[in-house]
Motif scaffolding. Structure first.
Motif, mmCIF file in Angstrom:
data_model
loop_
_atom_site.group_PDB
_atom_site.id
_atom_site.type_symbol
_atom_site.label_atom_id
_atom_site.label_comp_id
_atom_site.label_asym_id
_atom_site.label_seq_id
_atom_site.Cartn_x
_atom_site.Cartn_y
_atom_site.Cartn_z
ATOM 1 N N UNK A 18 -1.286 7.889 7.772
ATOM 2 C CA UNK A 18 0.100 7.127 6.914
ATOM 3 C C UNK A 18 -0.791 7.453 5.553
ATOM 4 N N UNK A 19 -0.054 7.706 4.664
ATOM 5 C CA UNK A 19 -0.473 8.068 3.151
ATOM 6 C C UNK A 19 -2.067 7.591 2.859
ATOM 7 N N UNK A 20 -2.321 8.128 1.603
ATOM 8 C CA UNK A 20 -3.552 7.756 1.196
ATOM 9 C C UNK A 20 -3.150 6.168 0.398
ATOM 10 N N UNK A 21 -4.697 5.860 0.773
ATOM 11 C CA UNK A 21 -4.921 3.847 0.624
ATOM 12 C C UNK A 21 -3.961 2.932 1.371
ATOM 13 N N UNK A 22 -2.898 3.664 2.391
ATOM 14 C CA UNK A 22 -2.230 2.560 3.330
ATOM 15 C C UNK A 22 -3.109 2.761 4.509
ATOM 16 N N UNK A 23 -2.875 1.272 4.967
ATOM 17 C CA UNK A 23 -3.970 1.743 6.592
ATOM 18 C C UNK A 23 -3.187 1.198 7.518
ATOM 19 N N UNK A 24 -3.581 0.617 8.847
ATOM 20 C CA UNK A 24 -2.821 0.425 10.053
ATOM 21 C C UNK A 24 -2.603 -1.126 9.714
ATOM 22 N N UNK A 25 -2.643 -1.677 9.217
ATOM 23 C CA UNK A 25 -2.466 -3.030 8.627
ATOM 24 C C UNK A 25 -1.150 -3.074 7.693
ATOM 25 N N UNK A 26 -1.835 -2.241 6.729
ATOM 26 C CA UNK A 26 -0.294 -2.142 5.242
ATOM 27 C C UNK A 26 0.441 -1.814 5.897
ATOM 28 N N UNK A 27 0.543 -0.803 6.755
ATOM 29 C CA UNK A 27 1.635 0.074 7.582
ATOM 30 C C UNK A 27 2.829 -1.001 8.286
ATOM 31 N N UNK A 32 5.105 -5.496 -1.927
ATOM 32 C CA UNK A 32 5.164 -4.668 -3.474
ATOM 33 C C UNK A 32 3.730 -4.290 -4.052
ATOM 34 N N UNK A 33 3.083 -5.043 -3.144
ATOM 35 C CA UNK A 33 1.282 -5.370 -3.506
ATOM 36 C C UNK A 33 0.622 -4.285 -2.179
ATOM 37 N N UNK A 34 1.802 -3.400 -1.122
ATOM 38 C CA UNK A 34 1.126 -2.143 -0.490
ATOM 39 C C UNK A 34 1.913 -1.604 -1.510
ATOM 40 N N UNK A 35 3.232 -0.695 -1.712
ATOM 41 C CA UNK A 35 3.533 -0.210 -2.902
ATOM 42 C C UNK A 35 3.118 0.277 -3.908
ATOM 43 N N UNK A 36 2.495 -0.663 -4.637
ATOM 44 C CA UNK A 36 1.875 -1.123 -6.147
ATOM 45 C C UNK A 36 0.182 -0.250 -5.458
#
Length: 537
Positions: A413-422, A497-501
């Motif tokens: 996953x990219x930086x700052x994005x975790x499993x929960x976000x994805x 939108x929050x996860x994208x930001x």
């Protein structure tokens, strides 16, 4: 005994003591000033009396031809002494022999005073001397004859009043001033004490100390971080967990919040004057979940407090909860799907079509194994794999085909994005596509593509559903906005939108009514200074 005394009595006694002490100091200064004024006035009067005696013709004449005793000069001096209310008048010749004196036995004797010398050198002055009767103020005036030659000295003395005598003269006024001052001092002290006690919520100092100790211990014992500021943005509370989460070193109480945490947004609560709950924030390298609340006293905002937790821990719990929910949903869908398949197999067997039943079993088994192997090999994230399997089964239940692009690929996953976000991101995109396909046509399809290289992670979700009206496309990512009526809550696309930001990504929505919707999302694999989203607190 003093420690057990209530704060209002302590303040009253202290204030009253200050009033009394001030009165004593002021009284002392006043008495000293009065004595000084009396000495100046007395000195001028003594000089006038001495000059009067020195300018009498008979005094200069008798001093020019002195006699041992001169009763007429003594009588004249005594008369002037009584008229001018002085203690004594002494006339001396140039040999310092006394020609007049209030004590007749001293007439004809010689004076041995230490302050008389300048008077015999034609000097006029006032001196202070201490004798047997007390301290006296003495005026010296030289006596000159008609040839302007000095022939003697006139000494006029007056005993100075004692402090007690001065106080006795002022006793009437002093008692009145003292009484008024004490009455108003006691009354003002009591009002001040009551006012301070009221401002302290009727608490005693030891009770306030106990509350402060308990509060400090409570804040430091909390697992959450706590930071509070006053209306001037100075830090008033910062517990140990907050320092650890935000990497704060040393004592910070009393310092400006912007100096300690430069990318803070806690002061904005002072302006907004309303709380913000469950906000995901980026502080330096820490990601936290924060509640920010204004502190109000009697309707006035006097500060703000932030209570937050490390998002890593929250994410771990959320992942566990999400995983369990996904697993439960998948089991429910698969149970329904397998029951349908078992009914099909059972019906074929009852019809005697055993070969067809075996072919059907091999077909569905091969499809499931092939799909599972593909997702496991191409998608290196168990949470996402489980989610996709569940959504595919869910789509079959709804009569919707969810197609996974065979070129899809995900390593990490990219930086700052975790499993929960994805999981939240993909899950909400697919669910929104399911909703858009509700009962509009027979051929319902959703296409999902996930591609990744060293620079970018791209996600494309397409459906042939009802589409989104252009008039509302700008509002779909607002919190609380929904097109589902009372059945919707308006959080799905807001979370996206929050996860994208948070990940510094971008989103493009292409939708036409009755033709379908295409949503393209991309994330940089590594955030640079340009792509980093500003941190919030």
């Amino acid at each position: 005994m003093l420690q057990r005394l209530k704060i209002n009595w302590k303040i009253a006694f202290l204030s009253f003591g200050i009033v009394v002490f001030s009165l004593l100091i002021g009284g002392t200064i006043l008495v000293g000033s009065i004595i000084s004024l009396k000495e100046d006035e007395l000195g001028r009067r003594l000089l006038v009396t001495a000059r009067t005696v020195a300018q009498m013709p008979e005094v200069a004449s008798r001093l020019s031809t002195p006699q041992q005793k001169d009763t007429s000069m003594q009588a004249a001096a005594e008369r002037i002494r009584i008229i001018n209310d002085v203690t004594y008048i002494v006339v001396m010749d140039m040999n310092r022999m006394r020609l007049t004196h209030p004590v007749e036995s001293n007439i004809g004797t010689y004076s041995r005073g230490t302050d008389e010398g300048p008077a015999f050198a034609e000097h006029t002055y006032i001196a202070k001397a201490k004798g047997e009767l007390g301290t006296a103020l003495r005026a010296f005036v030289p006596v000159m004859n008609t040839e302007h030659t000095q022939v003697g000295v006139v000494l006029v003395g007056q005993l100075l009043p004692s402090v007690g005598q001065v106080l006795l003269e002022l006793s009437g006024q002093a008692y009145l001033i003292l009484l008024i001052s004490l009455v108003f001092g006691i009354w003002g002290s009591w009002l001040l004490a009551q006012h301070i006690k009221k401002q302290m919520f009727e608490l005693e100092p030891h009770e306030i100390a106990e509350l402060l100790t308990e509060r400090t211990a409570t804040f430091h014992a909390m697992h959450e971080g706590v930071i509070a500021i006053d209306k001037h943005e100075r830090i008033t509370i910062c517990n140990d967990p907050a320092k650890q989460m935000l990497n704060i070193q040393g004592e910070v109480i009393g310092r400006m919040i912007r100096e300690v945490v430069p990318d803070t947004r806690l002061p904005e609560i002072l302006v907004l004057n309303q709380p913000i709950y469950n906000k995901e924030l980026q502080i330096g390298h820490a990601v936290i979940m924060s509640n920010r609340v204004p502190i109000t006293v009697k309707g006035q905002t006097v500060g703000a407090v932030a209570i937050f937790r490390d998002r890593t821990e929250v994410a771990q719990m959320a992942e566990e909860l999400t995983g369990v929910r996904t697993f439960v949903d998948a089991l429910r869908v698969q149970n329904h799907e397998y029951m349908n398949k078992l009914h099909t197999i059972g019906g074929l067997i009852q019809l005697g079509s055993t070969d067809r039943a075996l072919d059907y079993i091999f077909e569905i088994t091969e499809q499931q194994v092939e799909l599972t192997q593909y997702l496991t090999q191409r998608i290196k994230n168990d949470s996402l794999t489980g989610l996709l399997l569940g959504k595919i089964s869910r789509g079959k239940e709804l009569g919707i085909t969810l197609e996974i692009d065979r070129q899809s690929h995900l390593e990490h996953l990219p930086e700052r994005i975790d499993d929960h976000d994805f999981v939240i991101l993909i899950g909400n995109l697919v669910e929104n596509a399911f909703d858009a396909l509700g009962g509009i046509r027979a051929d319902k399809r959703i296409s999902l593509s996930i591609e990744q290289d060293e620079e970018v992670l791209s996600i494309l979700v397409e459906d042939n559903g009802c589409g989104i009206d252009s008039a509302i496309q700008e509002k779909i990512f607002d919190q609380g906005f929904t097109t589902k009526g009372s059945g919707g809550r308006g959080f799905g696309l807001y979370l996206i939108a929050s996860i994208i930001r948070k990940g510094g990504g971008s989103i493009v929505v292409d939708s036409k009514p009755a033709e379908g919707t295409s949503i393209f999302i991309s994330f940089p694999m590594r955030l640079t200074q340009e792509t980093t989203v500003p941190g919030v607190n």
